[in-house]
Write a protein that holds these residues in place. Structure first.
Motif, PDB file in Angstrom:
ATOM      1  N   ARG A 171       0.840  -1.202   0.000  1.00 21.20           N
ATOM      2  CA  ARG A 171       0.000   0.000   0.000  1.00 21.20           C
ATOM      3  C   ARG A 171       0.876   1.253   0.000  1.00 21.20           C
ATOM      4  O   ARG A 171       0.673   2.189  -0.779  1.00 21.20           O
ATOM      5  CB  ARG A 171      -0.927   0.007   1.214  1.00 21.20           C
ATOM      6  CG  ARG A 171      -1.904   1.190   1.218  1.00 21.20           C
ATOM      7  CD  ARG A 171      -2.623   1.326   2.546  1.00 21.20           C
ATOM      8  NE  ARG A 171      -1.731   1.604   3.654  1.00 21.20           N
ATOM      9  CZ  ARG A 171      -1.165   2.797   3.911  1.00 21.20           C
ATOM     10  NH1 ARG A 171      -1.392   3.808   3.106  1.00 21.20           N
ATOM     11  NH2 ARG A 171      -0.371   2.969   4.938  1.00 21.20           N
ATOM     12  N   ARG A 172       1.889   1.247   0.864  1.00 21.79           N
ATOM     13  CA  ARG A 172       2.790   2.399   0.957  1.00 21.79           C
ATOM     14  C   ARG A 172       3.561   2.588  -0.359  1.00 21.79           C
ATOM     15  O   ARG A 172       3.758   3.711  -0.821  1.00 21.79           O
ATOM     16  CB  ARG A 172       3.771   2.203   2.122  1.00 21.79           C
ATOM     17  CG  ARG A 172       4.732   3.339   2.305  1.00 21.79           C
ATOM     18  CD  ARG A 172       4.029   4.592   2.777  1.00 21.79           C
ATOM     19  NE  ARG A 172       5.008   5.647   2.953  1.00 21.79           N
ATOM     20  CZ  ARG A 172       4.820   6.893   2.574  1.00 21.79           C
ATOM     21  NH1 ARG A 172       3.675   7.262   2.043  1.00 21.79           N
ATOM     22  NH2 ARG A 172       5.757   7.782   2.745  1.00 21.79           N
ATOM     23  N   ASN A 173       3.955   1.472  -0.965  1.00 24.42           N
ATOM     24  CA  ASN A 173       4.657   1.537  -2.246  1.00 24.42           C
ATOM     25  C   ASN A 173       3.761   2.154  -3.316  1.00 24.42           C
ATOM     26  O   ASN A 173       4.200   2.992  -4.114  1.00 24.42           O
ATOM     27  CB  ASN A 173       5.126   0.138  -2.657  1.00 24.42           C
ATOM     28  CG  ASN A 173       6.037   0.180  -3.862  1.00 24.42           C
ATOM     29  OD1 ASN A 173       6.884   1.050  -3.958  1.00 24.42           O
ATOM     30  ND2 ASN A 173       5.848  -0.757  -4.777  1.00 24.42           N
ATOM     31  N   GLU A 174       2.489   1.758  -3.336  1.00 26.79           N
ATOM     32  CA  GLU A 174       1.546   2.341  -4.307  1.00 26.79           C
ATOM     33  C   GLU A 174       1.383   3.831  -4.063  1.00 26.79           C
ATOM     34  O   GLU A 174       1.342   4.624  -5.009  1.00 26.79           O
ATOM     35  CB  GLU A 174       0.202   1.633  -4.218  1.00 26.79           C
ATOM     36  CG  GLU A 174       0.208   0.228  -4.780  1.00 26.79           C
ATOM     37  CD  GLU A 174      -1.118  -0.498  -4.554  1.00 26.79           C
ATOM     38  OE1 GLU A 174      -2.073   0.122  -4.021  1.00 26.79           O
ATOM     39  OE2 GLU A 174      -1.193  -1.686  -4.913  1.00 26.79           O
ATOM     40  N   GLU A 175       1.292   4.230  -2.791  1.00 26.76           N
ATOM     41  CA  GLU A 175       1.174   5.654  -2.466  1.00 26.76           C
ATOM     42  C   GLU A 175       2.398   6.414  -2.954  1.00 26.76           C
ATOM     43  O   GLU A 175       2.275   7.500  -3.534  1.00 26.76           O
ATOM     44  CB  GLU A 175       1.025   5.845  -0.947  1.00 26.76           C
ATOM     45  CG  GLU A 175      -0.299   5.422  -0.386  1.00 26.76           C
ATOM     46  CD  GLU A 175      -0.338   5.542   1.139  1.00 26.76           C
ATOM     47  OE1 GLU A 175       0.692   5.930   1.752  1.00 26.76           O
ATOM     48  OE2 GLU A 175      -1.386   5.242   1.709  1.00 26.76           O
ATOM     49  N   LEU A 176       3.573   5.841  -2.709  1.00 25.63           N
ATOM     50  CA  LEU A 176       4.807   6.505  -3.143  1.00 25.63           C
ATOM     51  C   LEU A 176       4.885   6.586  -4.662  1.00 25.63           C
ATOM     52  O   LEU A 176       5.334   7.605  -5.218  1.00 25.63           O
ATOM     53  CB  LEU A 176       6.022   5.775  -2.578  1.00 25.63           C
ATOM     54  CG  LEU A 176       6.228   5.908  -1.072  1.00 25.63           C
ATOM     55  CD1 LEU A 176       7.351   4.995  -0.618  1.00 25.63           C
ATOM     56  CD2 LEU A 176       6.503   7.343  -0.671  1.00 25.63           C
ATOM     57  N   GLU A 177       4.455   5.535  -5.347  1.00 29.90           N
ATOM     58  CA  GLU A 177       4.451   5.561  -6.811  1.00 29.90           C
ATOM     59  C   GLU A 177       3.490   6.622  -7.332  1.00 29.90           C
ATOM     60  O   GLU A 177       3.794   7.336  -8.292  1.00 29.90           O
ATOM     61  CB  GLU A 177       4.093   4.188  -7.362  1.00 29.90           C
ATOM     62  CG  GLU A 177       5.218   3.177  -7.234  1.00 29.90           C
ATOM     63  CD  GLU A 177       4.826   1.790  -7.714  1.00 29.90           C
ATOM     64  OE1 GLU A 177       3.642   1.572  -8.043  1.00 29.90           O
ATOM     65  OE2 GLU A 177       5.724   0.926  -7.754  1.00 29.90           O
ATOM     66  N   MET A 178       2.321   6.754  -6.691  1.00 32.28           N
ATOM     67  CA  MET A 178       1.353   7.781  -7.097  1.00 32.28           C
ATOM     68  C   MET A 178       1.929   9.172  -6.847  1.00 32.28           C
ATOM     69  O   MET A 178       1.799  10.073  -7.684  1.00 32.28           O
ATOM     70  CB  MET A 178       0.032   7.588  -6.356  1.00 32.28           C
ATOM     71  CG  MET A 178      -0.754   6.385  -6.844  1.00 32.28           C
ATOM     72  SD  MET A 178      -2.244   6.023  -5.884  1.00 32.28           S
ATOM     73  CE  MET A 178      -3.064   7.576  -5.827  1.00 32.28           C
ATOM     74  N   GLU A 179       2.573   9.331  -5.693  1.00 30.24           N
ATOM     75  CA  GLU A 179       3.173  10.630  -5.384  1.00 30.24           C
ATOM     76  C   GLU A 179       4.296  10.953  -6.366  1.00 30.24           C
ATOM     77  O   GLU A 179       4.437  12.086  -6.820  1.00 30.24           O
ATOM     78  CB  GLU A 179       3.707  10.642  -3.951  1.00 30.24           C
ATOM     79  CG  GLU A 179       4.303  11.964  -3.538  1.00 30.24           C
ATOM     80  CD  GLU A 179       3.330  13.126  -3.610  1.00 30.24           C
ATOM     81  OE1 GLU A 179       3.774  14.237  -3.934  1.00 30.24           O
ATOM     82  OE2 GLU A 179       2.118  12.928  -3.370  1.00 30.24           O
ATOM     83  N   LEU A 180       5.079   9.955  -6.732  1.00 34.46           N
ATOM     84  CA  LEU A 180       6.137  10.158  -7.723  1.00 34.46           C
ATOM     85  C   LEU A 180       5.537  10.575  -9.066  1.00 34.46           C
ATOM     86  O   LEU A 180       6.041  11.480  -9.730  1.00 34.46           O
ATOM     87  CB  LEU A 180       6.965   8.872  -7.884  1.00 34.46           C
ATOM     88  CG  LEU A 180       8.039   8.915  -8.968  1.00 34.46           C
ATOM     89  CD1 LEU A 180       9.076   9.990  -8.657  1.00 34.46           C
ATOM     90  CD2 LEU A 180       8.690   7.551  -9.114  1.00 34.46           C
ATOM     91  N   LYS A 181       4.444   9.919  -9.447  1.00 35.31           N
ATOM     92  CA  LYS A 181       3.788  10.264 -10.706  1.00 35.31           C
ATOM     93  C   LYS A 181       3.274  11.704 -10.667  1.00 35.31           C
ATOM     94  O   LYS A 181       3.474  12.476 -11.615  1.00 35.31           O
ATOM     95  CB  LYS A 181       2.631   9.300 -10.977  1.00 35.31           C
ATOM     96  CG  LYS A 181       1.938   9.556 -12.292  1.00 35.31           C
ATOM     97  CD  LYS A 181       0.815   8.579 -12.531  1.00 35.31           C
ATOM     98  CE  LYS A 181       0.101   8.893 -13.833  1.00 35.31           C
ATOM     99  NZ  LYS A 181      -1.043   8.031 -14.053  1.00 35.31           N
ATOM    100  N   ARG A 182       2.638  12.090  -9.554  1.00 33.50           N
ATOM    101  CA  ARG A 182       2.141  13.472  -9.423  1.00 33.50           C
ATOM    102  C   ARG A 182       3.307  14.459  -9.452  1.00 33.50           C
ATOM    103  O   ARG A 182       3.223  15.510 -10.086  1.00 33.50           O
ATOM    104  CB  ARG A 182       1.341  13.633  -8.134  1.00 33.50           C
ATOM    105  CG  ARG A 182      -0.037  13.019  -8.191  1.00 33.50           C
ATOM    106  CD  ARG A 182      -0.899  13.454  -7.015  1.00 33.50           C
ATOM    107  NE  ARG A 182      -0.365  12.994  -5.748  1.00 33.50           N
ATOM    108  CZ  ARG A 182      -0.701  11.863  -5.129  1.00 33.50           C
ATOM    109  NH1 ARG A 182      -1.595  11.060  -5.672  1.00 33.50           N
ATOM    110  NH2 ARG A 182      -0.166  11.543  -3.967  1.00 33.50           N
ATOM    111  N   SER A 183       4.373  14.093  -8.774  1.00 37.81           N
ATOM    112  CA  SER A 183       5.547  14.959  -8.740  1.00 37.81           C
ATOM    113  C   SER A 183       6.147  15.115 -10.138  1.00 37.81           C
ATOM    114  O   SER A 183       6.527  16.215 -10.548  1.00 37.81           O
ATOM    115  CB  SER A 183       6.589  14.376  -7.786  1.00 37.81           C
ATOM    116  OG  SER A 183       7.763  15.134  -7.807  1.00 37.81           O
TER     117      SER A 183
END
Length: 107
Positions: free
Chosen positions: A30-42
């Motif tokens: 879950r945390r990895n998915e959140e980080l991937e989403m944040e990376l994509k937004r960034s």
């Protein structure tokens, strides 16, 4: 000797430990998915900022070119104004000479 990491096999661990390990794995995913989403937004935000920077750079370039054009035109107008001032000065001096001559004739 190379460093090594010991990993406990789920078959050797107690049922409570397996449950905690599964929960930890789910939490890590879950945390990895959140980080991937944040990376994509960034990354998207960075791309938008890059595009905005390019647009701003183009505006600055246009403004600089306009400034150069205006400076050239101003220089030309100043030169023309100086030339006109010289011509008017010459005409005024000629009129003053004529007035002086006319005054002498009247006296």
């Amino acid at each position: 000797m190379a460093p090594s990491i010991a990993v406990a096999s789920t078959a050797q661990t107690k049922p409570g430990h397996r449950l905690k390990a599964a929960e930890a794995e789910v939490e890590l995913r879950r945390r990895n998915e959140e980080l991937e989403m944040e990376l994509k937004r960034s990354t998207e935000r960075e791309e938008r900022m890059r595009e905005e920077l390019v647009r701003a750079w183009k505006r600055v370039t246009v403004a600089e070119e306009a400034e150069e054009l205006l400076c050239r035109q101003l220089g030309e107008l100043e030169a023309e104004a100086v030339e006109q001032a010289r011509e008017y000065r010459t005409q005024i001096l000629e009129l003053m000479r004529q007035l002086s001559y006319a005054k002498q004739l009247l006296q």
